[in-house]
Enzyme design. Sequence first.
Site, PDB file in Angstrom:
ATOM      1  N   SER A  48      77.437  39.205  35.249  1.00 57.76           N
ATOM      2  CA  SER A  48      77.511  38.452  36.505  1.00 57.76           C
ATOM      3  C   SER A  48      78.100  37.063  36.256  1.00 57.76           C
ATOM      4  CB  SER A  48      76.118  38.344  37.128  1.00 57.76           C
ATOM      5  OG  SER A  48      75.256  37.738  36.178  1.00 57.76           O
ATOM      6  N   GLY A  49      78.411  36.772  35.004  1.00 57.97           N
ATOM      7  CA  GLY A  49      78.841  35.405  34.668  1.00 57.97           C
ATOM      8  C   GLY A  49      80.335  35.203  34.770  1.00 57.97           C
ATOM      9  N   HIS A 279      87.681  26.151  16.878  1.00 61.64           N
ATOM     10  CA  HIS A 279      89.133  26.195  17.078  1.00 61.64           C
ATOM     11  C   HIS A 279      89.895  25.231  16.162  1.00 61.64           C
ATOM     12  CE1 HIS A 279      87.680  28.389  20.405  1.00 61.64           C
ATOM     13  NE2 HIS A 279      87.591  27.415  21.264  1.00 61.64           N
TER      14      HIS A 279
HETATM   15  C1  BG6 Z   1      86.629  26.958  24.743  1.00 61.02           C
HETATM   16  C2  BG6 Z   1      85.827  25.726  25.000  1.00 61.02           C
HETATM   17  O1  BG6 Z   1      86.220  27.589  23.566  1.00 61.02           O
HETATM   18  O2  BG6 Z   1      88.000  26.617  24.633  1.00 61.02           O
HETATM   19  C3  BG6 Z   1      86.312  25.028  26.256  1.00 61.02           C
HETATM   20  O3  BG6 Z   1      84.463  26.077  25.143  1.00 61.02           O
HETATM   21  C4  BG6 Z   1      87.784  24.763  26.175  1.00 61.02           C
HETATM   22  O4  BG6 Z   1      85.602  23.822  26.474  1.00 61.02           O
HETATM   23  C5  BG6 Z   1      88.525  26.032  25.815  1.00 61.02           C
HETATM   24  O5  BG6 Z   1      88.200  24.304  27.449  1.00 61.02           O
HETATM   25  C6  BG6 Z   1      89.985  25.750  25.574  1.00 61.02           C
HETATM   26  O6  BG6 Z   1      90.644  26.966  25.415  1.00 61.02           O
HETATM   27  P1  BG6 Z   1      92.164  27.132  25.799  1.00 61.02           P
HETATM   28  O7  BG6 Z   1      92.516  28.507  25.388  1.00 61.02           O
HETATM   29  O8  BG6 Z   1      92.259  26.885  27.272  1.00 61.02           O
HETATM   30  O9  BG6 Z   1      92.879  26.048  25.037  1.00 61.02           O
END
Ligand code: BG6
Length: 528
Positions: A48-49, A279
Amino acid sequence: MNIDTAHSDQRDDNAVVRCVVADSDRRQRVRLVETKQEPCTIVIFGASGDLTRRKLVPALYRLYAEGGLSDSFLIIGTSRTEMTHNDFRNIMKKAVPLYCNVDRKLWEFFATRLFYTTVEYNNPATFIDLGTFLSSLERDHNLPGNRIYNLAIPPSLYKMTIRMLGESGLSDERRHEQGWPRVVIEKPFGRDLATAIDLNETLREYFHERQIFRIDHYLAKETVQSILMFRFANSIFEPIWNRNYIHDVSIIAAESLGVEHRAGYYEEAGVLRDMFQNHMMQLLSTTAMEPPSLFEAERVRDERVKLFRSLRPFSHDLDSDNVILGQYGGGVIDGTEVPAYRDEHGVSASSLTPTFAMLTVLIDNWRWQGVPFYLTSGKRMARKLTEIVVNFKEVPHSLFRAVLGEHISANRLIMGIQPDERITLTFQTKSPGSNIALRSVTMDFNYLQSYEGPILDAYEKVLLDVIGGDHMLFWRQDGLELTWSYLTPVLDFCETCAERSSRLQIYESGSWGPETARDKISIHSRRI
Ligand code: BG6
């Protein structure tokens, strides 16, 4: 490929030089997957999220529409919310077109594969019922019992859900005689070293490592994967990819979005947990790791881990040379006024959560000794921009110094991840004419140039790899633990240090972050 001019401190001049993609590579119509995928059932916890409707179901629909899924698949949404199958299908029918083009005919079939059932994450009986429901659907659709349990739920529910899956026998490979159960875990994997270890212990109680997929969607971005090809499929870059030729590297992931509706999560996470531990660390390892001997999941992950092991630890007295922290104030983005972080719904008015950080990372190994890597990420910055900028050293001696002065702009290589998916290389040439003047020109390769095949978005790639059982683009636990422990002093500083409030700089939304960082971003990155 084309060549564009960049600014030079010698002479700004405009020139366009064109390069082309080799004829043999032009206009290829590429299939999304070369081999047929195995039939499987994708069980989404947290159906549901937001993640389900924004990312997972659109990615599954696109995979299906492009022929990337087997003809036999089932998607089972599950969460605490009471809903019928039709309610779930209707919600998805409204949501998916917001994120991708939908063909009505294809959707009609796709929707027949969507089902929904409720679970209570703390109630074992509901997991037993889920198992019975899955088995009966699989029997009806002649599916072998290959299952992906995708945990799109709040991290606080991970352990409990994994335990329930395990205790109800749903994780057990032996019970799935003709199939495999796999589990996919979204980030954040823990909130520090201890919790990451603890979560892993629970996972390993019920799942084998081969069944576990720890997501980092940045690794699955096409342009991030392309960095490895660029580095290791060309012989001309690798010899200069080191301290002898590179002055510094800047890795930036800027967003213009704010915290949106995720204040509860973000107040706890901040930018370091949200972007850096995962990331940013993977962008760093992709840029700096040694070449693996084979392009094979464990070899690549070994090299990433070796790189994480070489990071020079932060000392506990962090200074502004190695850590800059910021939080967005109010400002204007795309002509619209936006509130300060502290005025966002759900954020404490005295919050000290950083929404911006710049870390100077040093790598203690033979290749990178002395080369700073500037890692920058922030919300509500001027625009969305993810790129890796490799600044080479200046020439060792300027024979043009009598006319041009001592400094000649150094070469710069930019690997654009988003929104510009391109690789550019800037170098000096003579400006045409009788004067001795240099101009910087930029060779510019657009990743999608002359390509007409389907484009895989990161979530599609993640799902395809889970179905294919390929761990290459997923975190391994040793890497997670090393990056958590590397960031621990910075996290401690943010959360417990007496000067944390004075060290948190408020920056205007729509800018490039705090003043002190802005200088560094413009020095080390480009044209900002
Ligand atoms: C997510 C973060 O992992 O990556 C978010 O939780 C961020 O806060 C997002 O906005 C950014 O991802 P992308 O693919 O839009 O650069």
